[in-house]
Design an enzyme around this catalytic site. Structure first.
Site, PDB file in Angstrom:
ATOM      1  N   HIS A 192     -12.424  -1.208  54.581  1.00 46.40           N
ATOM      2  CA  HIS A 192     -11.210  -0.619  55.457  1.00 46.40           C
ATOM      3  C   HIS A 192     -11.785   0.841  56.184  1.00 46.40           C
ATOM      4  O   HIS A 192     -12.839   1.467  55.750  1.00 46.40           O
ATOM      5  CB  HIS A 192     -10.974  -0.298  54.617  1.00 46.40           C
ATOM      6  N   CYS A 200      -7.580  -1.568  47.278  1.00 43.81           N
ATOM      7  CA  CYS A 200      -8.646  -0.915  48.790  1.00 43.81           C
ATOM      8  C   CYS A 200      -8.197  -0.051  49.259  1.00 43.81           C
ATOM      9  O   CYS A 200      -9.203   0.871  50.120  1.00 43.81           O
ATOM     10  CB  CYS A 200      -8.917  -2.032  48.715  1.00 43.81           C
TER      11      CYS A 200
HETATM   12  C1  2RA Z   1      -5.240  -5.888  52.116  1.00 44.83           C
HETATM   13  N1  2RA Z   1      -5.322  -3.859  50.644  1.00 44.83           N
HETATM   14  O1  2RA Z   1      -6.690  -5.149  52.481  1.00 44.83           O
HETATM   15  C2  2RA Z   1      -5.475  -4.638  50.407  1.00 44.83           C
HETATM   16  C3  2RA Z   1      -6.320  -5.814  50.083  1.00 44.83           C
HETATM   17  N2  2RA Z   1      -5.657  -5.634  47.817  1.00 44.83           N
HETATM   18  O2  2RA Z   1      -4.960  -6.718  52.050  1.00 44.83           O
END
Ligand code: 2RA
Length: 354
Positions: free
Chosen positions: A260, A130
């Protein structure tokens, strides 16, 4: 005949988002949708496009007649079962880290490299992590036009990237510090959590998240690097098809539940004006450009959570670095960052199958 879609991990966090995405699609190309999960979850009933479906147990036979099998399960489950699905004739679209860097497995972001879905000698297609995914729509569009040369990234990663355990931990920490005048002397948050029974040794994060940020995401891989930082480097190179792309990333966990964010410093083969970059980003249907700093208009994770597109803002020419743009990206890590991209890969395959 319309192709058959299976969802492995239907009852997990990403599986739940996946069902929501399928339920909200205007139309779907599937004849049958099959829900698969561990023996523990088998028998559960879930509603998919108005129909109540019973979750069936993950077995080799569960893949009989399946054209596309999407996997939203831990690495070790995918590593074992995606090849089983492929051997039974399905294309496995895997959202784990098990196959991402396998040369025989394409790593696909449909708006960047949809052409790669046909190159799948193992019958498996991988979905990126991600963190990488959150910036790929923007970088792919800019790279097509201006040729990306170097990439420096800092991530601000939400706790749901670490699963339900991560979300529960953040809520528990926030409850423990609520109304207390902490965050004013070294270690006072940590001490408050400890006295509320929230020891760091029980946390999925190596330091408090409440009133804090933590410069570690994923597992430590040696030489100073965490796994999330290496994934950003390796996966960006593979998706963009630039094997020698210079990449450096610092991944940081922040007290955000979902979405994110990344601060991106991208160097191109030539000078790129903000106007040119805006034009390219605006033309990309999966990007929403939110960039009016004079009026404090920019993306923030709190305004993007639950949304499908990637939001981009703060686009500017770096003052001291030639041919370089700085910008800020927010993407829902459970949607485009996981379930949505996996589903979009499956949708890309549908017309070729069945
Ligand atoms: C995280 N990218 O944010 C990882 C999850 N796959 O921990």
């Amino acid at each position: 005949m319309a192709p058959v879609l299976a969802l492995v991990g239907a009852t997990g966090a990403v599986g739940t988002v996946m069902i929501d995405i399928i339920n909200h699609r205007e139309t779907v190309p599937w004849g049958e949708i099959r829900l698969i999960a561990s023996a523990r979850s088998a028998g559960k009933k879930l509603t998919v496009r108005g129909e109540e479906l019973t979750v069936i147990e993950l077995t080799a036979e569960a893949f009989d007649g399946v054209d596309v099998a999407m996997f939203d399960v831990p690495d070790e489950i995918s590593a074992e079962w995606a090849p089983v699905a492929a051997a039974r004739g399905a294309v496995a679209v895997d959202n784990s880290g098990a196959f991402r860097m396998d040369d025989q497995v394409p790593l696909v972001v449909p708006e960047v490299n949809a052409d790669k879905v046909g190159e799948r000698p193992r019958g498996i297609i991988a979905n990126p992590n991600c963190t990488t995914l959150s910036m790929m729509a923007a970088l792919g569009a800019l790279h097509r036009e201006f040729e990306l040369k170097e990439l420096v990234v800092a991530s601000y990663q939400a706790v749901s990237g670490a699963g339900k355990e991560g979300v529960d931990r953040l809520y528990a920490e926030l409850e423990a510090v609520a109304g207390k005048p902490v965050g004013v002397s070294a270690g006072d948050v940590r001490a408050t959590l400890e006295s509320a029974g929230l020891s760091i040794s029980d946390s999925p994060f190596p330091a408090p998240l409440a009133y804090n940020v933590v410069p570690s995401a994923g597992s430590y891989k040696g030489d100073g690097w965490y796994s999330e930082e290496l994934k950003v480097r390796n996966e960006s190179r593979k998706i963009l098809g630039i094997p020698d792309l210079k990449v450096s990333a610092t991944c940081v966990r922040v007290p955000v539940v979902t979405t994110h964010s990344l601060a991106v410093h991208a160097t191109f083969a030539r000078e790129v004006t903000v106007e040119e970059a805006h034009k390219v980003l605006e033309a990309q249907p999966t990007i929403v450009l939110v960039d009016d700093p004079e009026n404090n208009v920019f993306p923030t994770p709190g305004d993007v959570v639950g949304e499908d597109p990637t939001y981009v803002g703060r686009v500017r020419q770096a003052l001291d670095f030639p041919n370089t743009l700085d910008f800020f990206v927010c993407g829902d890590n459970l949607r485009k960052g996981a379930a949505l991209n996996t589903y979009e890969i499956a949708e890309t395959l549908a017309p070729q199958l069945g």
